[in-house]
Motif scaffolding. Structure first.
Motif, PDB file in Angstrom:
ATOM      1  N   UNK A   3       0.825  -1.209   0.000  1.00 31.25           N
ATOM      2  CA  UNK A   3       0.000   0.000   0.000  1.00 31.25           C
ATOM      3  C   UNK A   3       0.856   1.255   0.000  1.00 31.25           C
ATOM      4  N   UNK A   4       0.347   2.262  -0.691  1.00 28.49           N
ATOM      5  CA  UNK A   4       0.931   3.608  -0.618  1.00 28.49           C
ATOM      6  C   UNK A   4      -0.127   4.497   0.013  1.00 28.49           C
ATOM      7  N   UNK A   5       0.176   5.045   1.180  1.00 29.81           N
ATOM      8  CA  UNK A   5      -0.832   5.800   1.944  1.00 29.81           C
ATOM      9  C   UNK A   5      -0.554   7.288   1.802  1.00 29.81           C
ATOM     10  N   UNK A   6      -1.154   7.859   0.760  1.00 29.60           N
ATOM     11  CA  UNK A   6      -0.996   9.307   0.555  1.00 29.60           C
ATOM     12  C   UNK A   6      -1.709  10.058   1.678  1.00 29.60           C
ATOM     13  N   UNK A  40       4.159   5.548   3.839  1.00 32.56           N
ATOM     14  CA  UNK A  40       3.631   6.901   4.054  1.00 32.56           C
ATOM     15  C   UNK A  40       4.635   7.930   3.520  1.00 32.56           C
ATOM     16  N   UNK A  41       4.230   9.208   3.450  1.00 27.84           N
ATOM     17  CA  UNK A  41       5.106  10.223   2.837  1.00 27.84           C
ATOM     18  C   UNK A  41       6.306  10.659   3.698  1.00 27.84           C
ATOM     19  N   UNK A  42       7.097  11.498   3.061  1.00 28.72           N
ATOM     20  CA  UNK A  42       8.185  12.249   3.729  1.00 28.72           C
ATOM     21  C   UNK A  42       7.576  13.168   4.792  1.00 28.72           C
ATOM     22  N   UNK A 224       8.849   0.500  -7.388  1.00 21.09           N
ATOM     23  CA  UNK A 224       8.988   1.797  -6.699  1.00 21.09           C
ATOM     24  C   UNK A 224       7.610   2.194  -6.179  1.00 21.09           C
ATOM     25  N   UNK A 225       7.561   2.531  -4.903  1.00 17.37           N
ATOM     26  CA  UNK A 225       6.315   3.030  -4.305  1.00 17.37           C
ATOM     27  C   UNK A 225       6.578   4.474  -3.876  1.00 17.37           C
ATOM     28  N   UNK A 226       5.992   5.414  -4.622  1.00 19.68           N
ATOM     29  CA  UNK A 226       6.227   6.844  -4.371  1.00 19.68           C
ATOM     30  C   UNK A 226       4.965   7.471  -3.793  1.00 19.68           C
ATOM     31  N   UNK A 227       5.074   8.049  -2.611  1.00 13.34           N
ATOM     32  CA  UNK A 227       3.870   8.471  -1.883  1.00 13.34           C
ATOM     33  C   UNK A 227       3.959   9.948  -1.493  1.00 13.34           C
ATOM     34  N   UNK A 228       2.903  10.668  -1.872  1.00 12.21           N
ATOM     35  CA  UNK A 228       2.890  12.125  -1.678  1.00 12.21           C
ATOM     36  C   UNK A 228       2.248  12.528  -0.368  1.00 12.21           C
ATOM     37  N   UNK A 259      -6.078  14.121  -1.283  1.00 11.51           N
ATOM     38  CA  UNK A 259      -6.313  13.921   0.147  1.00 11.51           C
ATOM     39  C   UNK A 259      -5.739  12.616   0.654  1.00 11.51           C
ATOM     40  N   UNK A 260      -6.154  12.205   1.853  1.00 13.74           N
ATOM     41  CA  UNK A 260      -5.751  10.917   2.396  1.00 13.74           C
ATOM     42  C   UNK A 260      -6.320   9.847   1.468  1.00 13.74           C
ATOM     43  N   UNK A 261      -5.474   9.019   0.935  1.00 14.27           N
ATOM     44  CA  UNK A 261      -5.930   8.020  -0.050  1.00 14.27           C
ATOM     45  C   UNK A 261      -4.955   6.852  -0.075  1.00 14.27           C
ATOM     46  N   UNK A 262      -5.509   5.661  -0.028  1.00 14.33           N
ATOM     47  CA  UNK A 262      -4.671   4.455  -0.095  1.00 14.33           C
ATOM     48  C   UNK A 262      -4.679   3.893  -1.508  1.00 14.33           C
ATOM     49  N   UNK A 263      -3.486   3.721  -2.088  1.00 12.96           N
ATOM     50  CA  UNK A 263      -3.380   2.962  -3.340  1.00 12.96           C
ATOM     51  C   UNK A 263      -2.717   1.632  -2.987  1.00 12.96           C
ATOM     52  N   UNK A 264      -2.966   0.624  -3.801  1.00 12.43           N
ATOM     53  CA  UNK A 264      -2.374  -0.674  -3.468  1.00 12.43           C
ATOM     54  C   UNK A 264      -2.207  -1.515  -4.729  1.00 12.43           C
TER      55      UNK A 264
END
Ligand code: CDT
Length: 304
Positions: A3-6, A40-42, A224-228, A259-264
């Motif tokens: 998961x990428x948790x923006x 999660x992001x930076x 690569x999982x890039x999360x904003x 906004x807060x959004x999970x991609x997977x």
């Protein structure tokens, strides 16, 4: 499943606890989707504070964590352990010796920290710059990372981390590629507009962001999982566009909100094998006798 948790915007006055509650809500979704790792992001716990010019060190210190986990973030580690989800997130680190880094950590599925990375490529400037539309003072508040780009065998994959601006540098991925990386996690806070060129807007910046991550993935045959961190923070827009990219360089999941959004995506590490054993079989094809200038020289020098 990865998961990428923006995260959407975090305002200056938002507490760590309120952000952790949002991160836990995303982890709940990740649990329901069967995620084994969530990125999660930076600087996930606070607003992107390097946009603010501060002279008082006590004011700066407020944004830094002196230990990890700490009281505010412990619930993330507890969730990880209880639900067997590895996590990675960024935060501002102040060491016991009083050093300051832009850091991210990686846990295993017991919530134990197995890796730490400190951002190497710090963008921006150290002094107030009246020429910019807004400030980007990472060079003021952090020192360059001192840990290199390590990788770790974690939960059946070789994982590495980098942070935001690092993604724009091919050396970042190649150093990890040379350690067999199969999954690079990275978080970012990227302003939607270039502070030094108003004509460079969000579409342009999203293009560059994906371009570099897709190239890094392909050229090193790695996920690569890039999360904003996205949305309008204290009046300043950050772009979204969180992505999961496969080892062929294709985007397989992408956020469509700010906004807060999970991609997977179900990331199969075996997909790394083809590239790593054919066109990017480094041992057979790299010609290091021609690469010395990369570590001898920093800036470009035109021929005399
Ligand atoms: N956080 C971070 O590294 N952001 C940079 C913006 C640089 S503009 C001075 C990035 O590369 O996205």
């Amino acid at each position: 499943m990865i998961g990428g948790a923006q995260l959407g915007a975090i305002q200056k006055h938002d507490s760590r606890e309120s952000v952790v509650a949002r991160m836990l809500a995303l982890l709940e979704q990740a649990k329901d989707r069967g995620c084994e790792l969530v990125v999660f992001p930076e600087l996930a716990l606070t607003t992107f504070f390097p946009r603010w010019y501060m002279e008082d060190q006590a004011e700066v210190d407020v944004w830094f964590e002196q230990e990890m986990p700490n009281a505010a973030t412990q619930p993330l580690f507890d969730f990880a352990r209880t639900h067997r989800i590895a996590i990675s997130f960024g935060y501002a680190e102040r060491t016991p010796e009083g050093r300051y880094f832009n850091t991210s950590i990686l846990t295993d599925r017991t919530g134990t920290i197995v890796g730490k990375y400190r951002k190497v490529h710090l963008p921006g400037h150290a002094e107030f710059d009246p020429e910019r539309d807004f400030q980007h003072l990472e060079k003021r508040y952090f020192e360059p990372g001192d840990l290199g780009f390590p990788t770790w065998e974690n939960e059946g994959a070789v994982m590495g981390m980098c942070i935001c601006n690092d993604r724009r540098w091919p050396e970042t991925y190649r150093v990890m590629g040379l350690q067999g990386v199969e999954l690079v996690t990275l978080g970012y806070n990227t302003p939607s507009v270039n502070a030094q060129n108003r004509g460079e807007g969000e579409a342009h910046r999203l293009f560059h962001s994906q371009l570099v991550m897709q190239a890094g993935a392909y050229q090193n045959a790695t996920w690569v999982v890039g999360v904003a961190k996205a949305g309008v923070e204290d009046g300043f827009p950050l772009m979204g566009g969180s992505v999961i990219i496969d080892p062929n360089g294709f985007v397989v999941a992408q956020a469509d909100t700010q906004g807060d959004e999970l991609i997977s995506h179900r990331c199969d590490m075996d997909l790394c094998t083809f590239g790593k054993t054919t066109i990017f079989d480094f041992k057979r094809h790299r010609r290091i006798e021609h690469y010395g200038i990369i570590t001898r020289q920093t800036g470009a020098e035109r021929p005399a």
